[in-house]
Design a protein around this motif. Structure first.
Motif, short mmCIF file in Angstrom:
data_model
loop_
_atom_site.label_atom_id
_atom_site.label_comp_id
_atom_site.label_asym_id
_atom_site.label_seq_id
_atom_site.Cartn_x
_atom_site.Cartn_y
_atom_site.Cartn_z
N LEU A 181 0.88 -1.22 0.16
CA LEU A 181 -0.01 0.08 -0.22
C LEU A 181 0.86 1.40 0.00
N SER A 182 1.83 1.10 0.91
CA SER A 182 2.80 2.32 1.02
C SER A 182 3.49 2.70 -0.50
N LEU A 183 3.82 1.68 -1.12
CA LEU A 183 4.38 2.01 -2.51
C LEU A 183 3.47 2.36 -3.46
N LEU A 184 2.21 1.68 -3.32
CA LEU A 184 0.98 2.32 -4.14
C LEU A 184 0.99 3.72 -3.95
N ALA A 185 1.04 4.17 -2.78
CA ALA A 185 0.81 5.75 -2.49
C ALA A 185 1.85 6.53 -3.33
N ILE A 186 3.10 5.92 -3.29
CA ILE A 186 4.32 6.76 -4.15
C ILE A 186 3.81 6.57 -5.58
N GLN A 187 3.32 5.51 -6.00
CA GLN A 187 2.95 5.39 -7.65
C GLN A 187 2.06 6.27 -7.90
N VAL A 188 0.97 6.54 -6.81
CA VAL A 188 -0.16 7.54 -7.20
C VAL A 188 0.37 8.94 -7.25
N ARG A 287 -1.67 17.39 -9.14
CA ARG A 287 -0.52 17.28 -8.23
C ARG A 287 -1.15 17.23 -6.84
N LEU A 288 -1.76 18.13 -6.54
CA LEU A 288 -2.36 18.47 -5.15
C LEU A 288 -3.34 17.19 -4.90
N LEU A 289 -4.06 16.72 -5.69
CA LEU A 289 -4.91 15.72 -5.72
C LEU A 289 -4.15 14.50 -5.50
N SER A 290 -3.10 14.27 -6.27
CA SER A 290 -2.41 13.05 -5.94
C SER A 290 -1.56 12.91 -4.62
N LEU A 291 -1.35 14.01 -4.36
CA LEU A 291 -0.66 14.50 -2.87
C LEU A 291 -1.63 13.77 -1.79
N LEU A 292 -3.05 14.41 -2.05
CA LEU A 292 -3.90 14.13 -1.11
C LEU A 292 -4.14 12.53 -0.99
N THR A 295 -1.55 10.79 0.49
CA THR A 295 -1.50 10.76 1.91
C THR A 295 -2.20 9.84 2.68
N LEU A 296 -3.67 9.79 1.90
CA LEU A 296 -4.61 8.82 2.77
C LEU A 296 -4.30 7.36 2.47
N ILE A 297 -3.59 6.89 1.37
CA ILE A 297 -2.95 5.77 1.18
C ILE A 297 -2.09 5.24 2.13
N MET A 298 -1.07 6.33 2.16
CA MET A 298 0.10 5.98 3.24
C MET A 298 -0.41 5.74 4.75
N ILE A 299 -1.65 6.66 5.12
CA ILE A 299 -2.07 6.40 6.26
C ILE A 299 -2.75 5.01 6.52
N SER A 300 -3.27 4.71 5.42
CA SER A 300 -3.79 3.42 5.43
C SER A 300 -2.91 2.28 5.60
N SER A 301 -1.71 2.43 5.10
CA SER A 301 -0.55 1.51 5.06
C SER A 301 0.09 1.54 6.58
N ILE A 302 -0.06 2.52 7.44
CA ILE A 302 0.64 2.48 8.42
C ILE A 302 0.29 1.25 9.25
N LEU A 303 -0.79 0.65 9.37
CA LEU A 303 -1.24 -0.33 10.21
C LEU A 303 -2.07 -1.53 9.27
N GLY A 304 -2.27 -0.92 8.11
CA GLY A 304 -3.54 -2.11 7.48
C GLY A 304 -4.46 -2.43 8.10
N GLY A 305 -4.79 -3.72 8.05
CA GLY A 305 -5.90 -4.31 8.85
C GLY A 305 -5.73 -4.38 10.25
N MET A 306 -4.62 -4.11 10.75
CA MET A 306 -4.54 -4.09 12.24
C MET A 306 -5.09 -2.69 12.82
N VAL A 307 -5.35 -1.73 11.93
CA VAL A 307 -6.22 -0.60 12.64
C VAL A 307 -7.27 -0.87 13.23
N PHE A 308 -7.90 -2.16 12.84
CA PHE A 308 -9.36 -2.60 13.52
C PHE A 308 -9.07 -3.15 14.71
#
Length: 480
Positions: A181-188, A287-292, A295-308
């Motif tokens: 997920l965090s690499l996906l965030a970079i690709q986006v 660029r701003l939307l891709s940064l947004l 950010t959202l995907i990167m946040i989801s990658s911090i814990l992944g499913g463990m966030v629940f």
């Protein structure tokens, strides 16, 4: 053969495979992580496994981690130390993973590929994964397969392979799947900076999300099918408070990243105006939307499913977004002006200092402890009436590392408390003489010792290191 290579081209960007880049990334990986080999310590669970010999990862749903350890142990009964070979393989795999990222990005984002693949290697959190002599290969193979899944082309031909490789990664070490997920965030973010269409960006997010979710569903079904029932946490109850609990988990997951940079905040502040300026230069809605989105995907990658989960695991070894955040910074700088990427040498230098502090402390502490544990083993063996010794507290740190430890994030991963000291003692003491106890057991032993310490006999006083108390057939090693 040619047809097979052409078919492979549907899955992977073969044009970017070259020896020069591979060697550069491999050398960088060894330069950054060599400190672990230099320290050659026995870290945390190592002191239990090397004394007791169990594999045990299958009880945590990490089936392939047990398989790979049985392979390098050349048996399936007792784990056998294969260091430094496992470290060499793991460090090489990090370099190979960086090469896969280079191949993924080099076709469409050539000006970014080299810098981002180098930044991927610079991850202080990975150091804790590598410190484990027995766990490291399984963990890093999870990293490799997660990156391999990401590195395949995003099309219908590679979909199944992406899912399979992610499932393989989950069977080695679950949390490394989040790096997908965090690499996906970079690709986006890269797509936005290269002004790709909104349709392409949204399609990629949907496609990759399906891959990630499907892989995790298959893994969960696998756990059910194999009868796995060991859970390290309960799910957050479904009620109005769940959102605040999820937010709290995300904050907890991000805290180690903040804690790492906190001691160097005055240095890092230098980068803040350059980051702001880089975002504003050549600014566009896309660029701003891709940064947004990034950010959202990167946040989801911090814990992944463990966030629940009600209680989340936030040790650095279970969090893998560190290098992705550096990569995002690299995209922002290079997207503004390619010369700004030189500013990344500041955080990279700090990370290198951290790495070698960790290895240095492992080396110094092991040398400091050796004569103490040897003398302790002699003392323990001298009283034949004592059948079982219990460990109370932990060995002190060498004066040579106290300042390093205090000034290094996460105390440089240098810990010796409780059961870790017990495991270290058992390298020298007669087998079975000192009872090995995990944290919860050691707390009960400490309570028992406190209740009866006034009635115990002081048998040996080896201040300033330890004292040995005895009563009947039991003894207590008390560290000062």
């Amino acid at each position: 053969m040619k047809n097979k290579i052409e078919k492979l081209d549907y899955l992977f960007n073969q044009d970017s495979i070259n020896l020069k880049t591979f060697v550069l990334l491999l050398i960088t990986s060894f330069l950054f992580y060599y400190s672990v080999i230099y320290g050659s310590g026995f870290y945390n669970d190592d002191v239990f496994r090397i004394n007791s010999g169990p594999f045990g990862w299958e009880t945590l749903g990490r089936y392939f981690a047990t398989d790979i350890a049985q392979l390098y142990s050349l048996n399936n009964q007792v784990i056998v130390d294969a260091s430094p070979l496992t470290w060499i393989i793991s460090i090489s795999l990090i370099g190979i993973s960086a090469k896969l990222i280079y191949c993924k990005f080099n076709k469409d984002y050539k000006e970014y590929a080299s810098s981002l693949s180098l930044l991927f290697i610079i991850n202080p959190f990975f150091i804790q994964n590598l410190l484990y002599r027995f766990d490291n290969l399984g963990m890093i193979l999870a990293l490799f397969f997660s990156v391999l899944s990401f590195s395949l082309k995003d099309n219908k031909y590679s979909f199944l392979f992406k899912v399979i490789f992610l499932v393989i990664g989950l069977n080695f070490y679950q949390t490394f799947s989040n790096i997908f997920l965090s690499l996906l965030a970079i690709q986006v973010l890269l797509m936005g900076y290269k002004e790709k269409s909104y349709k392409e960006i949204i399609s990629l997010i949907i496609y990759s999300s399906i891959v990630f979710i499907l892989a995790n569903i298959i893994y969960i079904l696998e756990l059910k099918f194999t009868g796995f029932n060991n859970s390290r946490g309960d799910l957050i109850p479904f009620n109005l408070n769940m959102f605040s609990a999820i937010y709290s988990n995300i904050v907890q997951g991000f805290k180690p990243f903040w804690e790492f940079w906190l001691p160097y905040k005055n240095i890092i502040r230098i980068l803040i105006p350059f980051v702001a300026l880089s975002i504003l230069i050549k600014v566009s809605v896309k660029r701003l939307l891709s940064l947004l989105f990034c950010t959202l995907i990167m946040i989801s990658s911090i814990l992944g499913g463990m966030v629940f989960l009600q209680s989340v695991f936030t040790d650095p070894r279970g969090l893998h977004y560190f290098s992705a955040l550096l990569m995002a910074l690299g995209v922002i700088f290079i997207g503004a002006n390619k010369n700004l990427k030189l500013l990344l040498l500041i955080p990279v230098f700090i990370c290198f200092i951290f790495s070698y502090r960790v290895g240095n402390m492992q080396k110094i502490q092991a040398s400091f402890e050796k004569p103490i544990f040897q003398e302790l083993a002699v003392d323990l063996s001298s009283n034949k009436e004592i059948k079982t010794y219990f460990n109370i507290g932990s060995i002190t740190f060498s004066n040579y590392i106290k300042d390093i430890r205090k000034m290094t994030p996460f105390n440089g991963f240098m810990t010796r408390d409780g059961w870790k000291t017990t495991g270290a003692i058992n390298e020298y003491a007669p087998k079975g003489l000192v009872k090995f106890e995990w944290w919860s057991q050691s707390l009960k032993t400490l309570e028992n010792y406190n209740n009866k310490k006034e009635t115990l006999n002081l048998s040996i006083d080896k201040s300033p290191f330890y004292k040995i108390y005895t009563k009947g057939s039991n003894g207590w090693i008390v560290w000062l």
